[in-house]
Write an enzyme that holds these catalytic residues in place. Structure first.
Site, PDB file in Angstrom:
ATOM      1  N   ASP A 355      43.909  39.670  37.044  1.00  0.00           N
ATOM      2  CA  ASP A 355      44.603  40.849  36.494  1.00  0.00           C
ATOM      3  C   ASP A 355      45.949  40.460  35.906  1.00  0.00           C
ATOM      4  O   ASP A 355      46.380  40.989  34.892  1.00  0.00           O
ATOM      5  CB  ASP A 355      44.864  41.877  37.605  1.00  0.00           C
ATOM      6  CG  ASP A 355      43.587  42.357  38.253  1.00  0.00           C
ATOM      7  OD1 ASP A 355      42.754  41.506  38.602  1.00  0.00           O
ATOM      8  OD2 ASP A 355      43.435  43.575  38.405  1.00  0.00           O
ATOM      9  N   GLU A 485      31.250  42.494  37.554  1.00  0.00           N
ATOM     10  CA  GLU A 485      30.893  42.078  38.917  1.00  0.00           C
ATOM     11  C   GLU A 485      29.559  42.646  39.377  1.00  0.00           C
ATOM     12  O   GLU A 485      29.168  42.452  40.509  1.00  0.00           O
ATOM     13  CB  GLU A 485      32.023  42.457  39.877  1.00  0.00           C
ATOM     14  CG  GLU A 485      33.283  41.661  39.579  1.00  0.00           C
ATOM     15  CD  GLU A 485      34.522  42.154  40.320  1.00  0.00           C
ATOM     16  OE1 GLU A 485      34.523  43.318  40.758  1.00  0.00           O
ATOM     17  OE2 GLU A 485      35.474  41.381  40.445  1.00  0.00           O
ATOM     18  N   GLN A 558      32.190  46.653  33.931  1.00  0.00           N
ATOM     19  CA  GLN A 558      33.388  46.780  33.109  1.00  0.00           C
ATOM     20  C   GLN A 558      33.312  45.828  31.919  1.00  0.00           C
ATOM     21  O   GLN A 558      32.422  44.990  31.848  1.00  0.00           O
ATOM     22  CB  GLN A 558      34.648  46.493  33.911  1.00  0.00           C
ATOM     23  CG  GLN A 558      34.778  45.061  34.391  1.00  0.00           C
ATOM     24  CD  GLN A 558      35.990  44.883  35.305  1.00  0.00           C
ATOM     25  OE1 GLN A 558      35.869  44.997  36.513  1.00  0.00           O
ATOM     26  NE2 GLN A 558      37.137  44.617  34.736  1.00  0.00           N
TER      27      GLN A 558
END
Ligand code: NAG
Ligand code: NAG
Ligand code: NAG
Ligand code: NAG
Length: 770
Positions: A355, A485, A558
């Protein structure tokens, strides 16, 4: 980050609770028979300030997770919470390692704001001056409380209560002293730190308290044999403040914390000697100085302007302060929920992930390269542990853990061992951040002090991970997980292979840059591997399958393959880019994190689908930004996830910087590509872009776009193509950009080094760059 599915039970319970809370949803239909449905949540508290940098409200959010924080990179707290956190203070073994809770001896409340009372307090977060303020207008006085984490005295959280008596209309009125009831609410004892009982002390005629302790459990016995010491000092807090009726007064209460008792005490003593107003001014001065160096201003769209101010405020609150009273401690990274949170699994425990490098780093780098340097330094500080991890898994070079905290060793939480095992792309993300850092700064000093070594060791890691496939003649990278993921233990993840390939190419380039002081082993070997890495691409459908054997139609968590276009800027045909965007939008779970939509929005801007981009831009923040203090949740409401989600903020800033403003970082140039206003804005300025030591301001208006030069580094003279001809950039110059660009800013070449290639898997058609 973690596989959200692994937390299914928790989520189900949470959703149940939310359903029980029966959020009221009103549907409004837009004027003119439009069919847009706007969701409005009744429990959302309004921000009543019409100033972009101030968020004001008459009542606090009912969910205190959405309270704002104050912080200065050393110490932080969520306002009115019972918890203070400190940079680098963790407790718990391995995956349990989380920010260690220090009781909030700095949490002071005005009693009149706690109980039913006739006065209505006004609460404001002032993001420009870095202060949270409560104002209570009483019968006989106006009471203002300021709460801030001091930006110069960084060990300190300050509470100041100012009482201004009102004059009575009747001159014969008999005044009495004014009593203001207050309460210190430090919360229960810490479960993380074994504190000795607080000891009273008298310093400068003031009663103060001291508590020292040690964290209970070390993170990893190999890398941390001893617990961490921590000491706090705080001023004693009375039940009442008493003020004569004729005079204003400011009461100052402070709490200092440090690992080193002497430091905590020294700063505390110094502050006791300061005048209250001067103490506040010194703090404000630091915040203003910070914003003078860079910032983003939006006109014509107040909500957007506010969100942007909020983001920079929350970023800055977790980044180290500079020019501080006492030298700053080592910096332990910018974690997804910042310094004010991270005590629980839900808030990612204060750990560091990709991140930082992929989501937060790029915007920080553009305006504050020295913070980008600090973020990379956290990785450099932990390279020895990364070398051990590589060895442990049978690889070479440096392998960075998926999650790291105090020691730099792997601390992924117990739920999700597969992310730690397979999400190796983090190591490539760190190299990608280094590449962007070098592109923006050409920081030779950084190369000399660890840069050459970290980049080449990361390449060694990937070289050891790539295995030749004799059927295809290409290198495969097996047993990985991309950003998505939902798919684990896969082969040739396109995202992973591109960051790996870039890492390898970068090492070759850096070996050349460093050759006078650093011996690299095998620069050409690295580039050969990158050149021959498998790169899944479906020629019939002209798109990138997310990995080898990806089944078209499979849902993903995502943004993953679309990250090739941005942030990775992987060269591909515009039609491929469009296909990747269109296809993956249909198979991405709608409940994923905000960054997915930020990246889709940038992609749509790249392919000039502005309306689509605007829709996705909306989607990238609506439902994530929580009123009134613009705190971000990881998941779209009514779900919550981690709070305050700096990662989502980072993605959003990128849409503004790299999407709407069209900035693009390349190793040999900075580009401004089709700059345009964000939806509904009338002006968008990015102030203090630092390119090769220069200081530039990009100003996008309705009528024209300009670039103004504040300063140029004499070592790196710059020329810019303004759409018609080349101009030499000199301080004071304003260049008007005509057309849509790309407008390129270039300097002299950096040494005699050939720029790295950027295409991977050369047996596929070499695509045409965007
Ligand atoms: C080599 O690549 C082919 C085609 O992608 C694949 O089917 C095969 O499993 C690979 N072989 C090995 C040994 O990994
Ligand atoms: C990952 O896949 C490999 C085969 O490539 C297999 O041997 C291994 O057990 C798998 N690991 C996990 C945790 O599923
Ligand atoms: C690139 O896209 C154009 C149309 O946009 C198409 O004509 C061309 O064949 C594509 N090239 C490749 C290499 O896919
Ligand atoms: C984005 O949201 C705003 C309101 O929040 C709305 O006015 C606007 O039309 C939306 N834009 C698009 C393209 O849907």
């Amino acid at each position: 980050m973690w596989n959200f599915l692994a937390r299914n039970k928790q989520v189900a319970a949470m959703l149940g609770l939310l359903a029980a809370a029966a959020l009221v949803v009103i549907f409004l239909t837009t004027r003119g028979g439009g069919h847009t449905v706007v969701e409005k949540f009744m429990d959302e508290i309004e921000d009543i300030s019409d100033e972009a940098h101030i968020f004001s409200t008459l009542s606090l959010p009912s969910d205190d997770r959405f309270m704002p924080s104050v912080g200065n990179g050393h110490i932080a707290t969520n306002v009115f919470s019972d918890t203070v956190y400190m940079n680098g203070l963790y407790n718990g073994r391995k995956g349990e390692s989380h920010r260690a809770r220090i009781p909030a001896w700095a949490n002071i409340r005005l009693k009149s704001t706690l109980t039913n009372h006739p006065y209505s307090p006004v609460y404001s977060l002032d993001t420009k001056h870095g202060v949270f303020q409560v104002t209570v207008d009483r019968d006989r006085s106006v009471v203002t409380q300021r709460i801030f984490a001091h930006k110069f005295y960084t060990r300190t959280i300050v509470n100041q209560i100012q009482v201004v008596p009102k004059t009575h209309a009747d001159p014969n009125f008999v005044h009495h002293e004014i009593w203001i009831a207050i309460s210190q609410m430090a919360g229960p004892d810490s479960k993380d730190i074994a504190f000795e009982s607080p000891i009273p002390e008298i310093i400068d005629d003031t009663i103060v308290w001291k508590a020292c302790g040690k964290t209970k459990e070390t993170e990893d016995p190999v890398y941390q044999p001893l617990p961490v010491d921590v000491c706090a000092y705080w001023t004693s807090v009375p039940d009442h403040l008493v003020v004569p009726h004729f005079r204003s007064r400011v009461f100052t209460f402070v709490m200092t914390v440090d690992k080193n008792e002497t430091v905590a005490r020294q700063e505390f003593v110094k502050i006791l000697q300061e005048d209250g107003e001067e103490l506040f001014e010194k703090h404000v001065e630091r915040w203003l100085k910070l914003y003078q160096q860079g910032g983003m201003e939006i006109e014509g769209h107040l909500e957007l302007a506010k969100i942007v101010h909020g983001i920079w405020y929350y970023f800055m609150s977790s980044l180290p302060s500079e020019g501080t009273h006492l030298p700053a401690d080592k910096f332990f990274g910018l974690s997804p929920t910042g310094l004010a949170r991270g005590g629980t699994f839900d808030d990612y425990e204060g750990h560091n992930f990709w991140d930082t490098e992929i989501w937060m780093f790029p915007s920080i780098l553009l305006l504050y390269p020295r913070y980008a340097h600090a973020l990379l330094q956290y990785r450099l500080d932990n390279v020895y542990v990364a070398a051990e991890l590589a060895k442990l898994t049978g690889n070479k070079g440096y392998r960075f853990p998926w999650e790291s905290a105090y020691t730099g060793s792997e601390v992924t939480q117990p739920c999700c061992p597969e992310v730690a095992e397979f999400e190796q792309h983090i190591t490539g993300c760190i190299a990608f951040a280094a590449r962007q850092y070098l592109a923006m700064t050409r920081d030779e000093n950084w190369l000399k002090h660890g840069g050459c070594s970290i980049v080449t060791n990361i390449a060694d890691f990937w070289a050891s991970r790539a295995v030749i496939n004799y059927t295809t003649g290409l290198y495969d990278i097996e047993n990985v997980m991309g950003p998505d993921e939902d798919h684990s233990n896969i082969t040739n993840s396109v995202f992973t292979n591109v960051v790996a390939g870039y890492s390898l190419y970068l090492a070759q380039y850096v070996s050349c840059l460093c050759k006078s002081y650093y011996m690299a082993k095998s620069p050409d070997h690295w580039a050969d591997i990158a050149w021959s890495l498998a790169m899944p691409y479906d020629e019939t459908l002209n798109y990138h399958p997310q990995f080898q054997d990806y089944k078209r139609g499979d849902f993903i968590k995502q943004a993953d393959a679309v990250l090739l276009g941005f942030p990775l800027q992987y060269p591909m045909n515009i039609s491929t880019r469009a296909n990747d965007l269109t296809y993956y939008e249909t198979v991405t779970r709608s409940n994923g994190p905000a960054m997915t939509w930020s990246m889709h929005s940038i992609g749509q801007l790249d392919i000039e689908e502005n309306l689509k981009a605007a829709k996705l831009f909306n989607k990238s923040y609506e439902g994530y930004v929580r009123e009134p203090f613009k705190v971000w949740s990881e998941l779209r409401r009514p779900r919550v996830g981690a709070v305050n989600f700096l990662t989502g903020m980072g993605g959003f800033l990128q849409t503004l910087m790299f999407g709407y403003a069209g900035l693009r970082i390349h190793l040999d140039r900075l580009e401004v590509n089709r700059p345009q206003l964000p939806p509904e804005a009338t002006r968008f300025r990015i102030k203090g872009i630092k390119y090769l030591g220069s200081n530039l301001t990009l100003d996008i208006g309705i009528m024209e776009t300009t670039l103004t030069v504040s300063s140029i580094d004499a070592n790196w003279p710059l020329t810019m193509n303004n759409g018609r001809y080349n101009v030499t950039l000199v301080p004071g110059l304003t260049v008007t950009l005509s057309g849509s660009g790309p407008f390129t800013i270039r300097s002299l070449p950096w040494k005699n080094c050939k720029l790295p290639a950027d295409t991977i898997g050369q047996n596929y058609l070499r695509p045409i760059g965007l």
